[in-house]
Design an enzyme around this catalytic site. Structure first.
Site, mmCIF file in Angstrom:
data_model
loop_
_atom_site.group_PDB
_atom_site.id
_atom_site.type_symbol
_atom_site.label_atom_id
_atom_site.label_comp_id
_atom_site.label_asym_id
_atom_site.label_seq_id
_atom_site.Cartn_x
_atom_site.Cartn_y
_atom_site.Cartn_z
ATOM 1 N N ARG A 199 0.877 -1.169 0.000
ATOM 2 C CA ARG A 199 0.000 0.000 0.000
ATOM 3 C C ARG A 199 0.914 1.218 0.000
ATOM 4 O O ARG A 199 2.055 1.155 0.463
ATOM 5 C CB ARG A 199 -0.851 0.029 1.270
ATOM 6 N N THR A 202 3.902 7.017 1.444
ATOM 7 C CA THR A 202 3.949 8.472 1.224
ATOM 8 C C THR A 202 3.598 8.827 -0.217
ATOM 9 O O THR A 202 3.573 9.991 -0.567
ATOM 10 C CB THR A 202 5.334 9.038 1.565
ATOM 11 N N ASP A 260 16.862 7.554 2.031
ATOM 12 C CA ASP A 260 16.499 6.404 1.226
ATOM 13 C C ASP A 260 17.778 5.958 0.539
ATOM 14 O O ASP A 260 18.094 6.411 -0.539
ATOM 15 C CB ASP A 260 15.446 6.878 0.206
#
Lengths: 497, 497
Positions: A199, A202, A260
């Protein structure tokens, strides 16, 4: 002993405990500087960050409150007698400290850390410490160790058949919902593709959110096995299957920090594929000026890391670089993206070309994994399965097998068209900005919220002509999204050639 | 608009906001993944981490709750109309991300970060990201930048006189309360020594906690200036003077993480000295097997870093290495440590020798800063001022000037003697462990709690003979401390020579 109380506060992946400042049994301040306490009762124990309460309507002096996640984790009824003690920090924090000091960590050190993280023994600041220490450098061996550690703490799927294929896109490009088309094509061909998707966290839509417009996706392991046995494919939510519980916790810190790293991304992706029992994997790396990967050299480094890890864990891998210069298809948001995918499968005249060609390319590369197919025939075979309607029929069967979606998602009724400020040609589209507008509009919480693009790169536009339409269902969301789009549309219009 | 509500929860140096899941104006879940929101009203705005509330008794659907620190910071009354928006992360997080990626940051980048940290714009995980990124490496130039940035956000003291001396111990050794003796000696000599000290955060006593057994320490800048004008010295709590507000926030994350880099320690100490207007500084670095600094090479590296920063900011510095092999004096905990210091000043027969000699050494090195004193005469002069009773008289005058302590602190009435398990000689004393026992016993919250040592290194002991006595006033604390001491006393008894 204190009496346990459930405090109806959602602290989002952090264990939090509440103690009254007026508590006669423990002096709350004694615990504050180190923040963490251990809550124990009947042999069960959890670690939690401590907050102090000064209002006896929220918490009585002899109560110990636990926020929702921690209350569930302790698993005892309200009123149960509990004790608290000064928490010893999780032992694996010593490894994190070693990493901060520049050490290279062993396989077993990563296993210790990931076990403690998954058991919610780390506070968010401790998770941040681990992520940042690891971000400064990780050897490829360490990426492998982290991958194995993350795969080990979740559900592990096993499949009887020889070939189990999977695909993964590293993300960052709105509307890139190729899985909804690739899975039916590959399953129609007869290869097993038990696709678990995420899902959105962000972003405005994940594949699981989009598929949920058409079918139920909260499907467990046994049911998933049944569906794949009958249809060769499925499109379910990975969170329900619990393939990488460590990832859910790490992401709750990674996303707000917007840190990230390549290494952590590869470990996260590969751990899920390892847990999912895949044997062959296609990885899609979009390259573009506002994509996660911005140039080819960076893409090649990333590909090599994927290939190294895949080789070590025994997975056959193919990595493809795709165009990441603009959103794919027209819709951004679950309902709009589901519409685009279905139109492609229906061979509709107005189906987005770029989404179709991209899905065919990816499906073709996956079909090339099939030893029974003549080399290089993959894309051609994919095109046949799409044109014949076999892929559409397969999606319908998968939808029927997964069952109806939770509720009817309809397109958001509040709309605003964002128009071109001048005549010209679309020269650039900022993927980040459009994702953010769609997100603010309410996607994916509101499945029908999002952005519908009318213009793509190279399209001529006239001043005042709509570039895209914002859909929302909720006034505050509509206000946030239109304000964001109003301050900068995300489109750059250049002079007509 | 939402109505502002004060939520009586102490979240310890983190801004936290509460929103009802049933809020009709905003959908709480939309904000959750990125955790942070901006709360705005009447031109004021703060950033806060969001928690979601599912109980309307805690928070009504149309209310926006703020935990204590954030409510104070916003500075509006309950019921005030507030709006919330998706928070843009503080701009200085870009510098943190650059540091994570390996960059060397500029002076202005550190200034940006420290301003945002001090204004509570960073969540705890963001602070952790900064600390860990900086822990992996900092150039000496960066330590200087961080020092200057931290000094710039707090109160800045200025003194008219030429020489303003100060001392600082890097800590880690229980009972090392030399400032209580050094300040009266130096002030009795006539040098200005406006000493600001910290309260304990994770140790059993800070100098401010210990002085507070004898006098008030919550003293503001003006009053401090008056006292120093009259007496040449004071012993006040630095937190009240607000010399380094950034430090308070950073420490709330450093301590739970137990990440304590040399660079960040030096920046923290030197920023406070810079803010305090000191011109001459003596730094005490205890070296020992369970001290913060464990060998001489490490101590020398640390000394050089102190010397470099001092040189750049124009501070005269003297760094002294002291014995860090065991606790200093006999008492650990505010009341017990105040007792030891006063006995030394009283020239009592049972005053601890090691505390006296250490204080004389440090006071002597500070007196050597006095250009009016013949070179090398410092220790001799310090010994005279102690022996004559001038130092004791000076402490009494400082106490009178600062005023009476908030309440009578008495020694904890619950006691337990921890005894030797065998005949022999005390071979090692673990500073960490004894600090932890004293802390669990309730120090410094309970000023009378702590540990009173009967044996020091080299002392012969008989089996069953008391090594130390635990004092506590609160049953839970007494239980924690005796359990800790029972599992391992912290003493190693070797064979008699």
């Amino acid at each position: 002993m204190l009496r346990l109380k459930a405090v109806a506060i959602d602290t989002y992946h952090e264990n939090v405990a509440y103690l009254a400042r007026s508590c006669p049994l423990y002096r709350a301040e004694d615990f504050l500087a180190l923040s963490k306490i251990e809550v124990a009762s009947s042999g069960r124990r959890i670690l939690a960050t401590l907050n102090i309460v000064d209002d006896t309507r929220v918490l009585a002096a002899d109560e110990l409150g636990l926020a929702q996640q921690s209350f569930r984790q302790l698993g005892l009824p309200e009123g149960a007698p509990v004790e608290i003690t000064h928490a010893s920090p999780p032992a694996s924090l010593d490894h994190v400290r070693a990493k901060i000091a520049g050490a290279t960590l062993s396989q077993s050190a990563y296993a210790d850390i990931i076990r403690d993280v998954t058991a919610n023994r780390y506070s968010k600041m401790e998770i941040a410490a681990f992520l940042i220490a690891a971000a400064s450098f990780m050897t490829t061996e360490e990426v492998l160790s982290l991958t194995r550690a993350m795969a080990a703490v979740g559900t592990r799927l096993e499949w009887r058949d020889g070939i189990v294929v999977d695909k993964h896109c590293i993300g960052g490009i709105p509307g890139n919902r190729t899985s909804m088309i690739v899975v039916p094509i590959v399953a129609a061909h007869g290869l097993n593709i038990p696709k678990t998707s995420s899902r959105a966290i962000t972003s405005p839509a994940g594949t699981a959110d989009t598929m949920e417009v058409l079918a139920r996706v909260d499907i467990g392991v046994d049911e998933m096995r049944e569906i794949v046995g009958a249809e060769h494919g499925c499109l379910v939510w990975g969170g329900h299957v619990n393939l990488s519980p460590a990832d859910d916790v790490l992401i709750s810190v990674e996303r707000p920090l917007a840190v990230d790293t390549r290494e952590q991304m590869v470990a996260s992706i590969m751990s899920k594929k390892l847990a999912a029992g895949s044997t062959h994997l296609l990885v899609d790396i979009p390259v573009g000026p506002t994509a996660k990967v911005r140039d080819r050299a960076d893409a090649v480094r990333l590909r090599k890391l994927f290939e190294y890890i895949a080789g070590e864990v025994g997975l056959t891998i193919d990595v493809v670089f795709t165009d990441g210069s603009q959103p794919v298809g027209r819709g951004i948001g679950p309902v709009l993206e589901a519409r685009d995918a279905v139109r492609v499968l229906e061979n509709a005249a107005d189906a987005p070309d770029d989404l179709r060609e991209r899905a065919l390319l990816l499906a073709g590369r996956i079909l090339d994994f099939d030893p029974g197919l003549k080399g290089g025939r993959g894309v051609e075979r994919a095109r046949e399965l799409l044109a014949s309607g076999a892929a559409l029929e397969k999606l319908r069967r998968i939808i029927a097998a997964q069952g109806p979606p939770p509720d009817g998602a309809t397109l958001g009724a509040m709309t605003r068209d964002i128009v071109a400020e001048r005549d010209g040609v679309v020269e650039a589209i900022d993927c980040h900005r459009l994702a953010r507008v769609a997100r603010l509009a309410g996607a994916p919480t509101d499945k029908g919220a999002g952005v519908d693009l009318f213009k793509k790169l190279g399209d001529p536009v006239a001043q005042g002509e709509p570039l895209y339409r914002i859909h929302a269902a909720f006034p505050a969301d509509f206000r946030f999204a239109t304000a964001m789009a109003g301050s900068a549309s995300g489109y750059r219009i250049g002079a007509r050639a």
